[in-house]
Scaffold this active site. Structure first.
Site, PDB file in Angstrom:
ATOM      1  CE  LYS A 278      -4.045  -1.713   2.539  1.00 53.10           C
ATOM      2  NZ  LYS A 278      -5.023  -1.488   1.469  1.00 53.10           N
ATOM      3  NE  ARG A 352     -11.040  -9.564  -2.291  1.00 55.19           N
ATOM      4  CZ  ARG A 352     -11.347  -8.648  -3.202  1.00 55.19           C
ATOM      5  NH1 ARG A 352     -11.691  -9.011  -4.422  1.00 55.19           N
ATOM      6  NH2 ARG A 352     -11.328  -7.372  -2.893  1.00 55.19           N
TER       7      ARG A 352
HETATM    8  N1  BES Z   1      -8.327  -3.588   4.201  1.00 56.16           N
HETATM    9  C1  BES Z   1      -8.417  -3.180   2.841  1.00 56.16           C
HETATM   10  C2  BES Z   1      -9.676  -2.375   2.548  1.00 56.16           C
HETATM   11  C3  BES Z   1      -9.688  -0.975   3.098  1.00 56.16           C
HETATM   12  C4  BES Z   1      -8.930   0.020   2.518  1.00 56.16           C
HETATM   13  C5  BES Z   1     -10.487  -0.681   4.163  1.00 56.16           C
HETATM   14  C6  BES Z   1      -8.977   1.301   3.035  1.00 56.16           C
HETATM   15  C7  BES Z   1     -10.552   0.608   4.670  1.00 56.16           C
HETATM   16  C8  BES Z   1      -9.781   1.594   4.107  1.00 56.16           C
HETATM   17  C9  BES Z   1      -8.417  -4.407   1.923  1.00 56.16           C
HETATM   18  O1  BES Z   1      -7.648  -5.460   2.352  1.00 56.16           O
HETATM   19  C10 BES Z   1      -7.860  -3.942   0.623  1.00 56.16           C
HETATM   20  O2  BES Z   1      -6.721  -3.589   0.603  1.00 56.16           O
HETATM   21  N2  BES Z   1      -8.686  -3.968  -0.411  1.00 56.16           N
HETATM   22  C11 BES Z   1      -8.274  -3.525  -1.701  1.00 56.16           C
HETATM   23  C12 BES Z   1      -8.799  -4.516  -2.713  1.00 56.16           C
HETATM   24  C13 BES Z   1      -8.252  -4.317  -4.082  1.00 56.16           C
HETATM   25  C14 BES Z   1      -6.787  -4.674  -4.127  1.00 56.16           C
HETATM   26  C15 BES Z   1      -9.030  -5.186  -5.044  1.00 56.16           C
HETATM   27  C16 BES Z   1      -8.860  -2.136  -1.928  1.00 56.16           C
HETATM   28  O3  BES Z   1      -9.989  -1.882  -1.523  1.00 56.16           O
HETATM   29  O4  BES Z   1      -8.156  -1.311  -2.481  1.00 56.16           O
HETATM   30 MN    MN Z   2      -5.618  -5.279   1.761  1.00 58.28          MN
END
Ligand code: BES
Ligand code: MN
Ligand code: ZN
Length: 495
Positions: A278, A352
């Site tokens: 990230k 997931r």
């Molecule tokens: N934990 C995150 C989702 C999230 C991001 C929650 C920011 C709250 C604030 C999750 O694991 C994630 O990183 N999801 C990605 C999925 C994508 C790679 C398909 C997302 O939402 O960017």
């Molecule tokens: Mn994630």
């Protein structure tokens, strides 16, 4: 804050503060009218001067009114009498809680539950007030070297209310309190940093919760998960030095033959994104990526405290998502417990991966319904912002039940479609399923992925990415969706 309830005349109360509601335009509630009469019109005089704003949630503390036994009267505006809503009532209670927190009154009598609120009975108004008042006392100073030692705030509060069924009113207050206690647990776990709140810490917390209440707990270790074939969950844990855990909670408040509701909570104790790292901005907030797990633990605390007659199983897959020499890489293919193979195209779509194995594990409990709770997609924040949780389900009745529970609990969710058409957005050339969808509808494609693992039972998914915590100056966990889940279980328990 300790709660009691009694029926009495507001003007005779000797508490450090008496809290009463007034409507816009100087229209007094019954309790305010009683105080006004005993004080020879002192309240009407102050209101006529315009010191209290008409807007619901405005407050004004008055001191030493003549003819009253209490030294303080807190006036709380309820807005226009015919425009009072659930939200405005909750706002008014929260405003009263803030005013009381800043006062040295010590104890208070609370008369706001006599507010005219169409569609909501006295038990609801008392329960909500108890929950909001208790929740307002939450502090997170565990890791501060100096605790707040101010003498301000209320230690005892009496609800002044008269109803036909005193036991039902008392039960409503105890339930409101239990929800606030469950929220407090969820908030504390969420707010604790990733170096404290690890998978092991969640397991220890679950064991402690089980010890204090009528709950059984079992914690599966890495080798147990290997034997079960939880290849998706374990693939996420590969990059981390913290051992993953799979927590199984069992609350048996119902009849032995009653099938359980299963709650599943995402427990990523820190989400770096893994090799699909990230960006650095606000990455600290990824300590909140276990708020689904925290809300399951909080809900167990609430229902156990209420001794709710229902059977509930809680499943918490928990691990960190870290980059590392052994971490999964984009393109890796793993085999889930269900046997379905997964091509991991983005290691940041890890929630997931841990949930799918938990959802397969859920089958062994022959559940009446399964609800998973997860901070799953940033896309959900784009769709619904920070006010509303996303809800997707393979059963419309279950979805409707959860939506109504959220409404009643002041912890709302909104449904997004889970139509079959969206399944076409999940295609892998090399495995049964990819872990990300094609562009767009990120919250829906994430749920579509989970739906491949939930065909054996009625299932709903709550995406709490936007609602589990607040950012900015008020940064902190919200304790959501403990109120929604608890309300849902109260409904299921037949109350
Ligand atoms: N934990 C995150 C989702 C999230 C991001 C929650 C920011 C709250 C604030 C999750 O694991 C994630 O990183 N999801 C990605 C999925 C994508 C790679 C398909 C997302 O939402 O960017
Ligand atoms: Mn994630
Ligand atoms: Zn995540």
């Amino acid at each position: 804050m300790e709660f009691t309830i009694k029926a009495g005349s507001p003007e005779k109360l000797k508490n450090g503060c008496v809290v009463v509601g007034v409507h816009a335009g100087g229209d007094l509630t019954a309790a305010a009218r009683a105080l006004d009469k005993a004080s020879n019109g002192a309240i009407a005089t102050v209101l006529a001067r315009g010191d209290l704003d008409d807007k619901a949630g405005s407050t004004l503390m008055l001191h030493d009114l003549p003819g009253l036994a209490t030294p303080r009267v807190l006036l709380v505006s309820l807005g226009q009498a015919d425009e009072l809503t659930d939200k405005l009532y909750r706002d008014a209670v929260a405003a009263a809680a803030r005013a009381l927190a800043g006062s040295v009154a010590g104890d208070a009598a609370f008369c706001l539950a006599d507010a005219e609120l169409p569609h909501r009975d006295l038990a609801w108004r008392l329960g909500q007030a108890a929950q909001i008042l208790k929740d307002s006392t939450y502090r997170c100073d565990e890791l501060k070297s100096k605790k707040d030692e101010s003498k301000k705030g209320i230690s005892k509060l009496v609800f002044v209310a008269r109803g036909k069924d005193a036991d039902a009113l008392d039960a409503a207050i105890r339930r409101g309190e239990a929800v606030a206690d469950g929220m407090a647990l969820a908030k504390t776990l969420g707010n604790l940093p990733g170096n404290v709140c690890t998978p092991g810490y969640l397991a220890t917390t679950a064991r402690k919760l089980a010890k204090d209440h009528k709950i059984k707990v079992e914690v599966l270790e890495q080798d147990d998960m290997e034997k079960l074939g939880m290849g998706a969950l374990l693939s996420v844990a590969r990059g981390s030095h913290e051992p993953p855990k799979f927590i199984v909670l069992n609350y048996k408040g119902g009849k032995a033959k009653d099938k359980p509701v299963v709650l599943v909570g995402k427990g990523i104790t820190f989400d770096t994104g893994g090799i699909s790292l990230k960006p650095g901005e606000a990455m600290d907030e990824m300590k909140y990526d276990m708020c689904g797990a925290a809300s399951v633990l909080g809900t167990f605390k609430a229902i156990a405290q209420m001794a709710l007659p229902i059977n509930v199983v809680g499943l918490i897959p928990t691990t960190e998502n870290m980059p590392g020499g052994a971490a999964i890489k984009p393109g890796d293919i793993v085999t889930s417990m269900s046997g379905q193979t997964i091509e991991i195209l983005n290691t940041d779509a890890e929630g997931r991966l841990i949930l799918c194995d938990a959802l397969t594990y859920a089958e062994r409990f022959d559940p009446v319904a399964v609800v998973d709770v997860a901070t799953l997609t940033g896309a959900c924040i784009i769709a619904l912002g920070n006010l509303t949780s996303g809800l997707l389900a393979n059963d419309d009745e279950l979805a409707a039940e959860l939506l109504a529970s959220g409404q009643a609990a002041g912890d709302k969710a909104w449904q997004l479609p889970l139509w079959d058409e969206y399944q076409d957005m999940l295609k892998s050339n090399f495995a049964d399923i990819p872990n990300i969808g094609s562009k767009g509808a990120g919250t829906i494609t994430a749920a579509c992925f989970l739906a491949r693992f939930t065909k054996a039972y009625k299932w709903a998914h709550l995406d709490i990415a936007g609602t589990a915590w607040k950012s900015g100056a008020d940064k902190g966990a919200t304790g959501r969706p403990v109120p929604l889940l608890t309300q849902f279980l109260i409904g299921r328990a037949g109350h």
